[in-house]
Design a protein around this motif. Structure first.
Motif, PDB file in Angstrom:
ATOM      1  N   ILE A   4      -1.958   6.381 -11.376  1.00 27.42           N
ATOM      2  CA  ILE A   4      -1.004   5.519 -10.876  1.00 27.42           C
ATOM      3  C   ILE A   4      -1.712   4.278 -10.065  1.00 27.42           C
ATOM      4  O   ILE A   4      -2.227   4.847  -8.971  1.00 27.42           O
ATOM      5  N   ASP A   5      -1.397   3.201 -10.331  1.00 26.32           N
ATOM      6  CA  ASP A   5      -2.025   1.903  -9.426  1.00 26.32           C
ATOM      7  C   ASP A   5      -0.834   1.682  -8.412  1.00 26.32           C
ATOM      8  O   ASP A   5       0.083   1.191  -9.090  1.00 26.32           O
ATOM      9  N   VAL A   6      -0.894   1.868  -7.332  1.00 24.34           N
ATOM     10  CA  VAL A   6       0.266   1.879  -6.299  1.00 24.34           C
ATOM     11  C   VAL A   6       0.087   0.567  -5.314  1.00 24.34           C
ATOM     12  O   VAL A   6       0.949   0.337  -4.616  1.00 24.34           O
TER      13      VAL A   6
ATOM     14  N   THR B 144      -1.005  10.212  -0.653  1.00 26.64           N
ATOM     15  CA  THR B 144      -2.352   9.691  -0.408  1.00 26.64           C
ATOM     16  C   THR B 144      -2.306   8.478  -0.663  1.00 26.64           C
ATOM     17  O   THR B 144      -3.222   7.714  -0.413  1.00 26.64           O
ATOM     18  N   TYR B 145      -0.982   7.688  -0.487  1.00 27.20           N
ATOM     19  CA  TYR B 145      -0.889   6.422  -0.789  1.00 27.20           C
ATOM     20  C   TYR B 145      -1.568   5.465   0.243  1.00 27.20           C
ATOM     21  O   TYR B 145      -2.500   4.671  -0.228  1.00 27.20           O
TER      22      TYR B 145
ATOM     23  N   ILE C  65      -4.303   6.265  -7.903  1.00 28.15           N
ATOM     24  CA  ILE C  65      -4.069   7.812  -7.359  1.00 28.15           C
ATOM     25  C   ILE C  65      -4.041   8.567  -8.678  1.00 28.15           C
ATOM     26  O   ILE C  65      -3.049   8.237  -9.595  1.00 28.15           O
ATOM     27  N   LYS C  66      -4.674   9.636  -8.857  1.00 30.68           N
ATOM     28  CA  LYS C  66      -4.368  10.776  -9.878  1.00 30.68           C
ATOM     29  C   LYS C  66      -3.362  11.473  -9.539  1.00 30.68           C
ATOM     30  O   LYS C  66      -3.261  11.962  -8.536  1.00 30.68           O
ATOM     31  N   VAL C  67      -2.541  11.806 -10.712  1.00 32.42           N
ATOM     32  CA  VAL C  67      -1.409  12.696 -10.488  1.00 32.42           C
ATOM     33  C   VAL C  67      -1.411  13.709 -11.655  1.00 32.42           C
ATOM     34  O   VAL C  67      -2.763  13.812 -12.310  1.00 32.42           O
ATOM     35  N   ASP C  68      -0.771  14.618 -11.646  1.00 31.11           N
ATOM     36  CA  ASP C  68      -1.059  15.650 -12.879  1.00 31.11           C
ATOM     37  C   ASP C  68      -0.777  15.190 -14.100  1.00 31.11           C
ATOM     38  O   ASP C  68      -0.250  14.150 -14.485  1.00 31.11           O
ATOM     39  N   ASN C  69      -1.377  15.996 -15.000  1.00 27.17           N
ATOM     40  CA  ASN C  69      -1.538  15.525 -16.551  1.00 27.17           C
ATOM     41  C   ASN C  69      -0.048  15.435 -16.992  1.00 27.17           C
ATOM     42  O   ASN C  69       0.953  16.202 -16.679  1.00 27.17           O
TER      43      ASN C  69
END
Length: 261
Positions: A182-184, A217-218, A226-230
């Motif tokens: 996700i690109d935050v 971790t923003y 940021i990588k999140v769960d699959n």
């Protein structure tokens, strides 16, 4: 004790170096007042000590030497320096003073060298830490770029919703590996005590949200990706603002962004 014996006793050297008691100093002054040769010897010792101390350590200041120097500048009291046969009596004291001064200079230089070495060590450690941080940042960036450039990765735009119309985010979803990033960078910083939570949504046959991670971790991410769960069969992605620690189900009133795959 006559004046010659008094001069050769060595007490005048101790007087010049300020090593006598008050009573002994008084005795020397009385002898100097009575015997001009004693006064001459005192001045000769003073001038010799000042001359030697200036040659050895011109940048060091000693209170006794300053007093002596001021005294010698008085035109009415200056007596030309005459060679004295008994100069060897006080040369030992001068040599001791020179030795002490030299030792002090060497100790000062050693302290300077140690301080410089400590500074270099601290600087080296700081550079190593900075290099390690840059290396991790580079690795993180390369990993993100590899995911984004993968031919199996699709880009899902997550548009701002009613609670935050100006917010936006992007989900990078690899349909083969099911990885999600996700690109935050388009999200406002969450309020204190709150956290963004990402949901993978099944739209059919019924809306089913599944939490795939918190964006906690923003503020730490350098790439803001940021990588999140699959996500296994995601048909859409949404981001809500939840209390710290996350929620079991999305708070729809705090739906910040939403986008279909």
């Amino acid at each position: 004790m006559n004046s010659r014996e008094y001069i050769e006793s060595g007490i005048l050297e101790l007087f010049v170096y300020g090593k006598l008691s008050e009573g002994e100093n008084k005795e020397v002054l009385e002898m100097a007042a009575k015997h001009p040769e004693v006064q001459e010897e005192i001045i000769a010792i003073e001038k010799a000590v000042v001359s030697l101390s200036e040659n050895v350590a011109p940048y060091l200041s000693v209170a006794n030497f300053e007093k002596i120097r001021a005294k010698l500048q008085d035109k009415h009291k200056v007596i030309p320096l005459q060679p004295k046969k008994n100069i060897s009596q006080y040369m030992g004291w001068v040599a001791a003073a020179v030795l002490i001064l030299g030792f002090g200079i060497q100790l000062f230089k050693l302290n300077q060298s140690n301080q410089a070495l400590d500074n270099l060590t601290a600087e080296k450690i700081g550079m190593q830490q900075e290099l390690a941080a840059l290396t991790l940042e580079k690795q993180e960036t390369e990993k993100v770029l590899a995911v984004i450039r993968d031919v199996n990765t699709i880009e899902v735009a997550l548009a701002g919703q009613e609670v935050a119309p100006n917010a936006l985010a992007t989900a990078y979803y690899n349909q083969l590996t099911k990885e999600v990033y996700i690109d935050v960078s388009g999200l406002p910083a969450p309020p204190e005590g709150m956290v963004y939570q990402v949901w993978a949504l099944q739209l059919e046959p019924v809306l089913t949200p599944t939490s795939i991670g918190l964006l906690d971790t923003y503020t730490e991410s350098t790439t803001k990706v940021i990588k999140v769960d699959n996500a296994n069969e995601a048909q859409a992605f949404g981001i809500t603002l939840e209390p710290a620690g996350g929620s079991p189900s999305p708070t729809l009133e705090q739906l910040y962004t939403l986008g279909k795959v």
